[in-house]
Design a protein around this motif. Structure first.
Motif, PDB file in Angstrom:
ATOM      1  N   ILE A 109      24.038  29.393 -51.236  1.00 22.43           N
ATOM      2  CA  ILE A 109      23.776  30.181 -50.030  1.00 22.43           C
ATOM      3  C   ILE A 109      22.890  29.382 -49.084  1.00 22.43           C
ATOM      4  O   ILE A 109      21.984  28.660 -49.523  1.00 22.43           O
ATOM      5  N   ASP A 110      23.183  29.483 -47.790  1.00 20.68           N
ATOM      6  CA  ASP A 110      22.356  28.837 -46.774  1.00 20.68           C
ATOM      7  C   ASP A 110      21.076  29.622 -46.604  1.00 20.68           C
ATOM      8  O   ASP A 110      21.113  30.821 -46.296  1.00 20.68           O
ATOM      9  N   VAL A 111      19.943  28.961 -46.812  1.00 20.99           N
ATOM     10  CA  VAL A 111      18.641  29.588 -46.634  1.00 20.99           C
ATOM     11  C   VAL A 111      17.597  28.482 -46.494  1.00 20.99           C
ATOM     12  O   VAL A 111      17.686  27.453 -47.167  1.00 20.99           O
ATOM     13  N   ALA A 112      16.648  28.701 -45.595  1.00 24.38           N
ATOM     14  CA  ALA A 112      15.571  27.725 -45.377  1.00 24.38           C
ATOM     15  C   ALA A 112      14.333  28.147 -46.158  1.00 24.38           C
ATOM     16  O   ALA A 112      13.778  29.218 -45.921  1.00 24.38           O
ATOM     17  N   ILE A 113      13.927  27.314 -47.110  1.00 30.06           N
ATOM     18  CA  ILE A 113      12.748  27.566 -47.940  1.00 30.06           C
ATOM     19  C   ILE A 113      11.946  26.262 -47.977  1.00 30.06           C
ATOM     20  O   ILE A 113      12.516  25.177 -48.100  1.00 30.06           O
ATOM     21  N   LEU A 114      10.631  26.371 -47.919  1.00 26.71           N
ATOM     22  CA  LEU A 114       9.756  25.207 -47.971  1.00 26.71           C
ATOM     23  C   LEU A 114       9.849  24.527 -49.333  1.00 26.71           C
ATOM     24  O   LEU A 114       9.829  25.189 -50.376  1.00 26.71           O
ATOM     25  N   VAL A 115       9.958  23.187 -49.301  1.00 26.80           N
ATOM     26  CA  VAL A 115       9.955  22.396 -50.531  1.00 26.80           C
ATOM     27  C   VAL A 115       8.998  21.220 -50.373  1.00 26.80           C
ATOM     28  O   VAL A 115       8.765  20.743 -49.268  1.00 26.80           O
ATOM     29  N   GLN A 116       8.474  20.782 -51.500  1.00 28.13           N
ATOM     30  CA  GLN A 116       7.638  19.586 -51.543  1.00 28.13           C
ATOM     31  C   GLN A 116       8.227  18.678 -52.610  1.00 28.13           C
ATOM     32  O   GLN A 116       8.564  19.138 -53.709  1.00 28.13           O
ATOM     33  N   ILE A 117       8.327  17.389 -52.277  1.00 26.27           N
ATOM     34  CA  ILE A 117       9.044  16.458 -53.143  1.00 26.27           C
ATOM     35  C   ILE A 117       8.188  15.226 -53.413  1.00 26.27           C
ATOM     36  O   ILE A 117       7.574  14.676 -52.506  1.00 26.27           O
ATOM     37  N   ARG A 118       8.213  14.826 -54.681  1.00 24.79           N
ATOM     38  CA  ARG A 118       7.575  13.580 -55.092  1.00 24.79           C
ATOM     39  C   ARG A 118       8.572  12.803 -55.935  1.00 24.79           C
ATOM     40  O   ARG A 118       9.198  13.359 -56.836  1.00 24.79           O
ATOM     41  N   ALA A 119       8.717  11.512 -55.635  1.00 25.83           N
ATOM     42  CA  ALA A 119       9.613  10.660 -56.413  1.00 25.83           C
ATOM     43  C   ALA A 119       8.980  10.345 -57.761  1.00 25.83           C
ATOM     44  O   ALA A 119       7.755  10.338 -57.908  1.00 25.83           O
ATOM     45  N   ILE A 120       9.823  10.116 -58.751  1.00 25.16           N
ATOM     46  CA  ILE A 120       9.384   9.703 -60.084  1.00 25.16           C
ATOM     47  C   ILE A 120       9.782   8.241 -60.242  1.00 25.16           C
ATOM     48  O   ILE A 120      10.939   7.888 -60.016  1.00 25.16           O
ATOM     49  N   ASN A 121       8.844   7.392 -60.651  1.00 23.75           N
ATOM     50  CA  ASN A 121       9.199   5.981 -60.839  1.00 23.75           C
ATOM     51  C   ASN A 121       9.806   5.765 -62.225  1.00 23.75           C
ATOM     52  O   ASN A 121       9.974   6.715 -62.991  1.00 23.75           O
ATOM     53  N   ALA A 122      10.104   4.526 -62.555  1.00 27.36           N
ATOM     54  CA  ALA A 122      10.797   4.212 -63.813  1.00 27.36           C
ATOM     55  C   ALA A 122      10.012   4.644 -65.046  1.00 27.36           C
ATOM     56  O   ALA A 122      10.596   4.916 -66.092  1.00 27.36           O
ATOM     57  N   ASP A 123       8.681   4.719 -64.933  1.00 29.13           N
ATOM     58  CA  ASP A 123       7.856   5.127 -66.071  1.00 29.13           C
ATOM     59  C   ASP A 123       7.646   6.639 -66.117  1.00 29.13           C
ATOM     60  O   ASP A 123       6.769   7.125 -66.829  1.00 29.13           O
ATOM     61  N   GLU A 124       8.433   7.387 -65.338  1.00 30.20           N
ATOM     62  CA  GLU A 124       8.333   8.848 -65.260  1.00 30.20           C
ATOM     63  C   GLU A 124       6.999   9.314 -64.677  1.00 30.20           C
ATOM     64  O   GLU A 124       6.568  10.431 -64.910  1.00 30.20           O
ATOM     65  N   MET A 125       6.327   8.428 -63.937  1.00 25.45           N
ATOM     66  CA  MET A 125       5.085   8.788 -63.273  1.00 25.45           C
ATOM     67  C   MET A 125       5.408   9.227 -61.846  1.00 25.45           C
ATOM     68  O   MET A 125       6.304   8.681 -61.208  1.00 25.45           O
ATOM     69  N   LEU A 126       4.668  10.219 -61.365  1.00 28.14           N
ATOM     70  CA  LEU A 126       4.896  10.721 -60.020  1.00 28.14           C
ATOM     71  C   LEU A 126       4.327   9.780 -58.979  1.00 28.14           C
ATOM     72  O   LEU A 126       3.217   9.262 -59.126  1.00 28.14           O
ATOM     73  N   ASP A 127       5.085   9.575 -57.922  1.00 31.19           N
ATOM     74  CA  ASP A 127       4.606   8.841 -56.759  1.00 31.19           C
ATOM     75  C   ASP A 127       3.548   9.719 -56.086  1.00 31.19           C
ATOM     76  O   ASP A 127       3.646  10.938 -56.110  1.00 31.19           O
ATOM     77  N   ASP A 128       2.547   9.109 -55.482  1.00 31.27           N
ATOM     78  CA  ASP A 128       1.493   9.881 -54.818  1.00 31.27           C
ATOM     79  C   ASP A 128       1.961  10.507 -53.506  1.00 31.27           C
ATOM     80  O   ASP A 128       1.348  11.442 -53.013  1.00 31.27           O
ATOM     81  N   THR A 129       3.046   9.994 -52.934  1.00 34.49           N
ATOM     82  CA  THR A 129       3.521  10.479 -51.643  1.00 34.49           C
ATOM     83  C   THR A 129       4.250  11.806 -51.811  1.00 34.49           C
ATOM     84  O   THR A 129       5.195  11.916 -52.592  1.00 34.49           O
ATOM     85  N   ILE A 130       3.796  12.815 -51.068  1.00 35.55           N
ATOM     86  CA  ILE A 130       4.456  14.124 -51.084  1.00 35.55           C
ATOM     87  C   ILE A 130       5.225  14.270 -49.773  1.00 35.55           C
ATOM     88  O   ILE A 130       4.661  14.109 -48.689  1.00 35.55           O
ATOM     89  N   ILE A 131       6.506  14.554 -49.889  1.00 31.74           N
ATOM     90  CA  ILE A 131       7.367  14.773 -48.722  1.00 31.74           C
ATOM     91  C   ILE A 131       7.573  16.275 -48.581  1.00 31.74           C
ATOM     92  O   ILE A 131       8.011  16.936 -49.525  1.00 31.74           O
TER      93      ILE A 131
END
Length: 168
Positions: free
Chosen positions: A55-77
């Motif tokens: 379904i089309d709907v606009a909801i706020l999301v926050q995204i962080r990439a995971i590097n090869a070691d499964e650690m979260l990148d500090d950058t939040i999009i």
């Protein structure tokens, strides 16, 4: 076996989209390869092959990439969904991740609350080449069935609201 002139229903996939159609058999041959010649198809319908309703709907999301070691990148999009389903989301963002990138996606669902889900980029589309805006398809990799059920209930509720607005 179909005979010449018999009408049949068929299904084909073109560019990752599935279609059903009606046609008739004009000719068939067995040698050197089996080949059917069919009439121009009609009653062509695109069919939904997704496992979950979208379904089309606009909801706020926050995204962080995971590097090869499964650690979260500090950058939040920060971004917004374009559409959602029980299996993933499509977001609108100015950030372009390569297909296969693993992400931690936090979605702020109204009535459900925030869910943070390990996910993967499966599709990237730039609707207007002059704008740095991307539609990024994201598939949930790890999700509890309880959370998926809550998302599906949310989607059905939104569909009902949209139908009621259409009736007014």
């Amino acid at each position: 076996m179909l005979q010449q002139g018999d009408i049949f229903f068929g299904r084909t996939v073109i560019n990752h989209a599935a279609f059903e159609f009606t046609s008739s058999l004009l000719n068939r041959q067995i040698n050197p390869l089996p080949v059917w010649t069919i009439a121009l198809p009609y009653n062509i319908k695109k069919i939904q092959q997704r496992a979950f309703v979208r379904i089309d709907v606009a909801i706020l999301v926050q995204i962080r990439a995971i590097n090869a070691d499964e650690m979260l990148d500090d950058t939040i999009i920060n971004a917004s969904t374009k559409d959602i389903s029980g299996g993933g989301v499509q977001i609108v963002t100015g950030h372009k991740w390569p297909i296969g990138t693993k992400l931690m996606v936090t979605i702020h669902y109204p009535q459900i609350g925030s869910l943070t889900l390990k996910s993967e980029v499966v599709r990237v589309f730039q609707p207007q080449y002059e704008l740095a805006v991307f539609w990024v398809g994201i598939r949930f990799l790890e999700i509890a069935e309880k959370d998926r059920g809550n998302i599906i209930k949310f989607i059905f509720k939104k569909q009902l609201e949209q139908r009621r607005k259409g009736w007014e």
